[in-house]
Design an enzyme around this catalytic site. Sequence first.
Site, short mmCIF file in Angstrom:
data_model
loop_
_atom_site.label_atom_id
_atom_site.label_comp_id
_atom_site.label_asym_id
_atom_site.label_seq_id
_atom_site.Cartn_x
_atom_site.Cartn_y
_atom_site.Cartn_z
N ASP A 1 -24.38 67.00 33.86
CA ASP A 1 -25.47 67.98 33.88
C ASP A 1 -25.45 68.83 32.75
O ASP A 1 -26.52 69.58 32.48
CB ASP A 1 -25.00 69.22 35.05
N GLN B 1 -25.22 69.88 42.82
CA GLN B 1 -26.69 70.33 42.99
C GLN B 1 -26.76 71.90 43.39
O GLN B 1 -26.14 72.38 44.23
CB GLN B 1 -27.27 69.54 44.28
N LYS C 1 -32.65 61.53 42.70
CA LYS C 1 -31.79 61.16 41.65
C LYS C 1 -31.16 59.89 42.19
O LYS C 1 -30.62 58.80 41.32
CB LYS C 1 -30.71 62.17 41.53
N1 GUN Z 1 -30.99 72.47 40.67
C1 GUN Z 1 -32.31 72.39 39.95
N2 GUN Z 1 -32.13 71.71 38.82
C2 GUN Z 1 -31.10 71.28 38.83
C3 GUN Z 1 -30.21 70.43 37.84
O1 GUN Z 1 -30.77 70.02 37.00
N3 GUN Z 1 -29.05 70.42 38.25
C4 GUN Z 1 -28.22 70.64 39.23
N4 GUN Z 1 -27.12 70.67 39.30
N5 GUN Z 1 -28.92 71.57 40.13
C5 GUN Z 1 -30.35 71.64 40.04
#
Ligand code: GUN
Length: 283
Positions: free
Chosen positions: A117, A92, A48
């Site tokens: 998100d 996350q 990211k």
């Molecule tokens: N863990 C796995 N996929 C995601 C996601 O799309 N967002 C977040 N915050 N954590 C994750």
Amino acid sequence: MSALLLDGRAAADAILAQLKPKVAKRNPVLAIVQVGDDPASSSYVKQKLNSCAQIGMLSEHRHLPADASEDDLRRTVEELNANDAITGFIVQLPLPGHLAHFESWVRDAILPEKDIDGFGAWNTGRMLRSKEDEIMPPATPAGIVALLEHYKIPLAGKHVVIVGRSATVGKPLAVMLLHRDATVTVCHSKTLNLHTFTTQADILVVAVGKPKMITAEMVKNGAVVVDVGINRIGEKLVGDTDFDGIRSIASAITPVPGGVGPMTVAALIANCVRAKELQQGEL
Ligand code: GUN
């Protein structure tokens, strides 16, 4: 027949390139809160942050120790909510075991206009109403829809079968596909005779987290297969489908890695740009 490879890296690069001028104009800033050092999470966070850098978008990594307390996390979320220099942020997931019960709080604690998100009650609830209300849709479903659109795969009137009913992927994806006039069936761990559903799918989406759970016999000739699974087997990453077996039956299929993963990242960054536009009264 050998299936067309739905290349998520190429599609994500195209989306990121389109976002670049908007980033230069509006200067959104994305922050990621990570608690602990789960290797999979560290790898996603790195992807990211790298994608932000790729298009000149500023980002911050708030890395809390594995033994961070509820209060530490709460303070970080509240600080980011109040911080005008941060456009949008995510926490996350998954959180370390001692904070797992706190995930639901975290999802709703992020201000809706910073919830890139799209996990919070506000964005999820609004998304239920219509396509126009998908202001910050959850990143993985948004990435899947964008990947299908990138390859001009029609959705209207198609039967999409989703295997997996998670709050992060299966459920919101079903809603987004309904908004695009697909006929949607959602299967899950208690579905009986799963293959009777999967073999009817024009588009089969699998988001379960079990390597090779979908085999060639479970796929209709010419179907489009989207594999959302990311499973680690030793050093190797594999999806939820038997890619090699299905490749000769499907008309198109996503690889793992390099399919849905990069699209999720692109969708997250698109949400951050949208968040800045919203905050500046542009939407
Ligand atoms: N863990 C796995 N996929 C995601 C996601 O799309 N967002 C977040 N915050 N954590 C994750």
